[in-house]
Scaffold this motif. Sequence first.
Motif, PDB file in Angstrom:
ATOM      1  N   SER A   9       0.798  -1.191  -0.163  1.00  0.00           N
ATOM      2  CA  SER A   9       0.132  -0.054   0.092  1.00  0.00           C
ATOM      3  C   SER A   9       1.101   1.240  -0.069  1.00  0.00           C
ATOM      4  N   LEU A  10       0.681   2.243  -0.980  1.00  0.00           N
ATOM      5  CA  LEU A  10       1.399   3.338  -0.931  1.00  0.00           C
ATOM      6  C   LEU A  10       0.593   4.502  -0.073  1.00  0.00           C
ATOM      7  N   THR A  11      -0.450   4.358  -0.519  1.00  0.00           N
ATOM      8  CA  THR A  11      -0.952   5.604   0.223  1.00  0.00           C
ATOM      9  C   THR A  11      -2.278   5.217   1.518  1.00  0.00           C
ATOM     10  N   GLY A  12      -2.362   3.970   1.622  1.00  0.00           N
ATOM     11  CA  GLY A  12      -2.911   3.558   2.751  1.00  0.00           C
ATOM     12  C   GLY A  12      -4.355   2.944   2.567  1.00  0.00           C
ATOM     13  N   ASN A  13      -4.691   2.780   1.329  1.00  0.00           N
ATOM     14  CA  ASN A  13      -6.078   2.391   0.780  1.00  0.00           C
ATOM     15  C   ASN A  13      -5.933   0.565   1.111  1.00  0.00           C
ATOM     16  N   THR A  14      -5.297   0.056   0.572  1.00  0.00           N
ATOM     17  CA  THR A  14      -5.113  -1.213   0.771  1.00  0.00           C
ATOM     18  C   THR A  14      -4.818  -1.738   2.142  1.00  0.00           C
ATOM     19  N   TRP A  51      -2.258  -2.563  -4.693  1.00  0.00           N
ATOM     20  CA  TRP A  51      -2.855  -1.380  -5.262  1.00  0.00           C
ATOM     21  C   TRP A  51      -2.613  -1.704  -6.841  1.00  0.00           C
ATOM     22  N   VAL A  52      -3.602  -1.609  -7.436  1.00  0.00           N
ATOM     23  CA  VAL A  52      -3.536  -1.867  -8.892  1.00  0.00           C
ATOM     24  C   VAL A  52      -2.648  -0.580  -9.528  1.00  0.00           C
ATOM     25  N   LYS A  54      -1.134   0.179 -13.333  1.00  0.00           N
ATOM     26  CA  LYS A  54      -0.961  -0.091 -14.783  1.00  0.00           C
ATOM     27  C   LYS A  54      -1.721  -1.326 -15.063  1.00  0.00           C
ATOM     28  N   GLY A  55      -2.882  -1.707 -14.439  1.00  0.00           N
ATOM     29  CA  GLY A  55      -3.697  -2.917 -14.756  1.00  0.00           C
ATOM     30  C   GLY A  55      -3.228  -4.274 -14.085  1.00  0.00           C
ATOM     31  N   THR A  78      -7.083  -2.523  -4.289  1.00  0.00           N
ATOM     32  CA  THR A  78      -7.900  -1.325  -4.339  1.00  0.00           C
ATOM     33  C   THR A  78      -7.437  -0.647  -5.668  1.00  0.00           C
ATOM     34  N   GLY A  80      -8.392   2.623  -8.647  1.00  0.00           N
ATOM     35  CA  GLY A  80      -9.177   4.019  -9.074  1.00  0.00           C
ATOM     36  C   GLY A  80     -10.281   3.726 -10.086  1.00  0.00           C
ATOM     37  N   ALA A  81     -10.471   2.752 -10.725  1.00  0.00           N
ATOM     38  CA  ALA A  81     -11.355   2.338 -11.713  1.00  0.00           C
ATOM     39  C   ALA A  81     -12.482   1.659 -10.873  1.00  0.00           C
ATOM     40  N   HIS A  87     -11.677  -3.432 -16.381  1.00  0.00           N
ATOM     41  CA  HIS A  87     -10.305  -3.189 -15.813  1.00  0.00           C
ATOM     42  C   HIS A  87      -9.929  -3.773 -14.611  1.00  0.00           C
ATOM     43  N   LYS A 114      -9.232   5.777  -3.085  1.00  0.00           N
ATOM     44  CA  LYS A 114      -8.830   7.345  -3.523  1.00  0.00           C
ATOM     45  C   LYS A 114      -7.258   7.369  -4.184  1.00  0.00           C
TER      46      LYS A 114
HETATM   47  C1  FMN Z   1       1.535   5.056 -10.231  1.00  0.00           C
HETATM   48  C2  FMN Z   1      -0.009   4.862 -10.054  1.00  0.00           C
HETATM   49  C3  FMN Z   1      -0.520   4.036 -11.043  1.00  0.00           C
HETATM   50  C4  FMN Z   1      -1.961   3.786 -11.053  1.00  0.00           C
HETATM   51  N1  FMN Z   1      -2.385   2.934 -11.580  1.00  0.00           N
HETATM   52  C5  FMN Z   1      -3.912   2.438 -11.983  1.00  0.00           C
HETATM   53  C6  FMN Z   1      -4.306   1.599 -12.796  1.00  0.00           C
HETATM   54  O1  FMN Z   1      -3.743   1.071 -13.553  1.00  0.00           O
HETATM   55  N2  FMN Z   1      -5.859   1.386 -12.582  1.00  0.00           N
HETATM   56  C7  FMN Z   1      -6.403   1.894 -11.768  1.00  0.00           C
HETATM   57  O2  FMN Z   1      -7.768   1.661 -11.550  1.00  0.00           O
HETATM   58  N3  FMN Z   1      -5.971   2.624 -10.517  1.00  0.00           N
HETATM   59  C8  FMN Z   1      -4.756   2.983 -10.759  1.00  0.00           C
HETATM   60  N4  FMN Z   1      -4.016   3.613  -9.646  1.00  0.00           N
HETATM   61  C9  FMN Z   1      -4.909   3.954  -8.706  1.00  0.00           C
HETATM   62  C10 FMN Z   1      -4.578   3.226  -7.384  1.00  0.00           C
HETATM   63  O3  FMN Z   1      -4.665   1.818  -7.701  1.00  0.00           O
HETATM   64  C11 FMN Z   1      -5.543   3.481  -6.258  1.00  0.00           C
HETATM   65  O4  FMN Z   1      -5.591   4.728  -5.984  1.00  0.00           O
HETATM   66  C12 FMN Z   1      -5.282   2.589  -4.965  1.00  0.00           C
HETATM   67  O5  FMN Z   1      -6.317   2.772  -4.064  1.00  0.00           O
HETATM   68  C13 FMN Z   1      -4.079   2.907  -4.274  1.00  0.00           C
HETATM   69  O6  FMN Z   1      -3.881   2.113  -3.111  1.00  0.00           O
HETATM   70  P1  FMN Z   1      -2.880   2.574  -1.846  1.00  0.00           P
HETATM   71  O7  FMN Z   1      -3.506   3.574  -1.093  1.00  0.00           O
HETATM   72  O8  FMN Z   1      -2.987   1.351  -0.827  1.00  0.00           O
HETATM   73  O9  FMN Z   1      -1.597   2.891  -2.259  1.00  0.00           O
HETATM   74  C14 FMN Z   1      -2.734   4.193  -9.841  1.00  0.00           C
HETATM   75  C15 FMN Z   1      -2.109   4.989  -8.942  1.00  0.00           C
HETATM   76  C16 FMN Z   1      -0.682   5.168  -8.969  1.00  0.00           C
HETATM   77  C17 FMN Z   1      -0.210   6.194  -7.927  1.00  0.00           C
END
Ligand code: FMN
Length: 175
Positions: A9-14, A51-52, A54-55, A78, A80-81, A87, A114
């Motif tokens: 998890s980079l930003t805490g969602n996962t 965290w997703v 690039k797919g 988790t 963004g889509a 996806h 988020k």
């Molecule tokens: C570099 C980067 C690439 C990402 N690629 C995708 C993606 O391909 N598809 C998608 O739906 N979300 C994508 N996201 C959104 C993250 O997957 C999403 O915000 C996730 O909840 C972050 O989780 P975290 O808070 O655990 O790090 C991307 C975010 C970042 C920063």
Amino acid sequence: MKTLIVYSSLTGNTKLVAEAIHEVFGPEAGLFPVETAPSPTDYDFVAVGFWVDKGTADKKAQEFLKTIEGKPVALFATLGAYPDSEHAADSLKNAAAFLDASNQLVGTFICQGKIDPRLIEQFKKMPGDHPHAVTPERLARYAEAAKHPDAGDLQAARAVFTDIKIKLLQAAGEK
Ligand SMILES: Cc1cc2nc3c(=O)[nH]c(=O)nc-3n(C[C@H](O)[C@H](O)[C@H](O)COP(=O)(O)O)c2cc1C
């Protein structure tokens, strides 16, 4: 059933989803960020969250997934889509492909998370013909993602993993 829950998890969602899943398995289950995860060898069940990116699963989760052998494995993520999008389904499928064939995929969970506002700012600077150029639909999706994971997502994650736990315990009892 010795359970290991590992999340990237980079930003805490996962991480939030991982903590909700941990509640299902109780304090005796291991909960680790991927950076300090132990070897999965000694565990009966492994849940991996990512965290997703690039797919597919992010790089750190990919590396951890490759280390698992001969285990029941569940994935959670988790993104963004929207979670019911193609996806999202493809991202889970692409992540599962990093698992060795000796493992058994026993369940998956995915919800929105988020998006880092800095990434959205970058998207806003992209030319109209760029695949990430913002459109009203995309802005609406980012705004929706900004509300997640919410209490409903965490409850849904707990429900999915309660089901997985019951099935694994039943299977262990039948042996
Ligand atoms: C570099 C980067 C690439 C990402 N690629 C995708 C993606 O391909 N598809 C998608 O739906 N979300 C994508 N996201 C959104 C993250 O997957 C999403 O915000 C996730 O909840 C972050 O989780 P975290 O808070 O655990 O790090 C991307 C975010 C970042 C920063």
